[in-house]
Design an enzyme around this catalytic site. Structure first.
Site, PDB file in Angstrom:
ATOM      1  N   CYS A  17      41.575  71.551  -6.013  1.00 13.82           N
ATOM      2  CA  CYS A  17      40.290  71.416  -5.393  1.00 13.82           C
ATOM      3  C   CYS A  17      40.018  72.756  -4.696  1.00 13.82           C
ATOM      4  O   CYS A  17      38.930  73.691  -4.677  1.00 13.82           O
ATOM      5  CB  CYS A  17      39.934  70.421  -4.636  1.00 13.82           C
ATOM      6  SG  CYS A  17      41.489  70.047  -3.380  1.00 13.82           S
ATOM      7  N   TYR A  18      40.841  73.075  -3.616  1.00 17.55           N
ATOM      8  CA  TYR A  18      40.947  74.300  -2.763  1.00 17.55           C
ATOM      9  C   TYR A  18      40.851  75.418  -3.556  1.00 17.55           C
ATOM     10  O   TYR A  18      39.903  76.604  -3.282  1.00 17.55           O
ATOM     11  CB  TYR A  18      41.590  74.414  -1.722  1.00 17.55           C
ATOM     12  CG  TYR A  18      41.524  73.729  -0.328  1.00 17.55           C
ATOM     13  CD1 TYR A  18      40.243  74.273   0.230  1.00 17.55           C
ATOM     14  CD2 TYR A  18      42.322  72.812   0.098  1.00 17.55           C
ATOM     15  CE1 TYR A  18      39.996  73.515   1.614  1.00 17.55           C
ATOM     16  CE2 TYR A  18      42.057  72.291   1.354  1.00 17.55           C
ATOM     17  CZ  TYR A  18      40.876  72.467   2.311  1.00 17.55           C
ATOM     18  OH  TYR A  18      40.593  72.078   3.229  1.00 17.55           O
TER      19      TYR A  18
END
Length: 319
Positions: free
Chosen positions: A138-139
């Site tokens: 995600c990051y």
């Protein structure tokens, strides 16, 4: 390439978590995908519709062994498991000689050149029918999209300060998803050598230093990226690079103001903005936000499923 008007069946392994629930919602609404099975040891025997109101049907959660998965006949299998758990499932398909599209949401294959790394906005040109797809972190998605337009102009390591909602810590109880411990708090963790730090550095071919934190909100992440530049840039030139790079990308919005994480919850796209240069034009700060459960995981998995089956990448994804 697959025929784009045939319904395909998708199985989800590890469907109890937040991302698994989002995947069920997305596949239930997709015009050409149907759920083949959803596995969850904790929910086995319970009706999916009793947990996910967007799903209409009689399917129940099951708990097949790894060895039973290949016989379930799914055209695609999404592994929504914790890091370190995917290999046993993949090995079962290999041993059975069954070759569905497999999308792994964990970090287990992000460093494996035998798997397609599926961040479509940056890697779709290298997609060539691979049936093993590693979904980015995600990051890592937000960081790469924030840095990529400037990667040829960098003069040193990029620093990314990140803050995520506690859904990013998953459903297994820990300090990082305990609302009481997070109340009025900001919790730093894994401040060097985070898996997303290594992932982004590998994908961009440039060192990225990542400083993650968890906040009391549930979903949505923000990163502030500090980019040292090899020459002086004007703001207009920087913004033009981002606008040009993501022109025609429906899931990347380039704005003027720094985006707010509160505005991204439940949305499928990444927002980039806040482009700010030092007076000498040689240091740039960029802000990126995304919903960690959607573009950070489930929405991106759906993009990759669409790509694998020859569908328009945005099928089943509404802006």
């Amino acid at each position: 390439m697959e025929h784009p008007d045939v319904t395909k069946s998708v199985g989800i392994v590890g469907a109890r978590g937040y991302v698994g629930a989002e995947l069920i919602r997305l596949i239930a609404a997709h015009p050409q995908f149907e759920l083949a099975f959803v596995s969850s040891r904790e929910l086995v025997g319970q009706r999916v519709a009793d947990h996910i109101t967007e799903y209409v049907g009689d399917l129940r959660y099951s708990s097949p062994s790894h060895e039973e998965l290949p016989a379930l006949g799914a055209d695609a299998v999404v592994l929504a498991l914790p890091n370190g758990k995917a290999a046993a499932c993949v090995a079962a398909f290999d041993a059975a000689g069954v070759d569905p599209v497999i999308i792994d949401l964990s970090a287990d294959y992000r460093f494996d050149d035998g798997w397609y790394y599926g961040l479509p906005e940056l890697t779709r040109a290298s997609y060539d029918g691979q049936r093993r797809i590693s979904n980015p972190g995600c990051y890592a998605t937000a960081m790469q999209l924030a840095v990529a337009p400037m990667v040829d102009a960098l003069a040193g390591p990029v620093q990314c300060f990140g803050v995520s909602g506690y859904s990013g810590a998953g459903t297994s109880p820990s300090d990082k998803n305990d609302p009481e411990k997070l109340r009025d708090n900001l919790m730093p963790y894994a401040l060097t050598n985070h898996v997303h730090e290594r992932e982004v550095t590998r994908q961009l071919g440039h060192e990225v230093q990542f400083l993650p934190h968890v906040a009391p909100h549930f979903r949505g992440l923000t990163i502030t990226a500090n980019l040292p530049l090899a020459r002086s840039f004007a703001r207009e030139e920087v913004v033009a690079r981002y606008v040009d790079r993501y022109a025609g990308e429906p899931l990347v919005d380039v704005g003027d103001e720094a985006p707010w994480v509160s505005a991204i919850a439940g949305r499928h796209h990444v927002e980039l903005g806040g482009f700010t240069l030092t007076p000498d034009g040689k240091r740039l700060v960029v802000v990126a936000t995304e919903d960690n459960l959607l573009k950070g995981a489930a929405t991106q998995a759906l993009q990759n499923l669409n790509l694998a089956f020859g569908l328009d990448e945005m099928t089943g994804i509404t802006r």
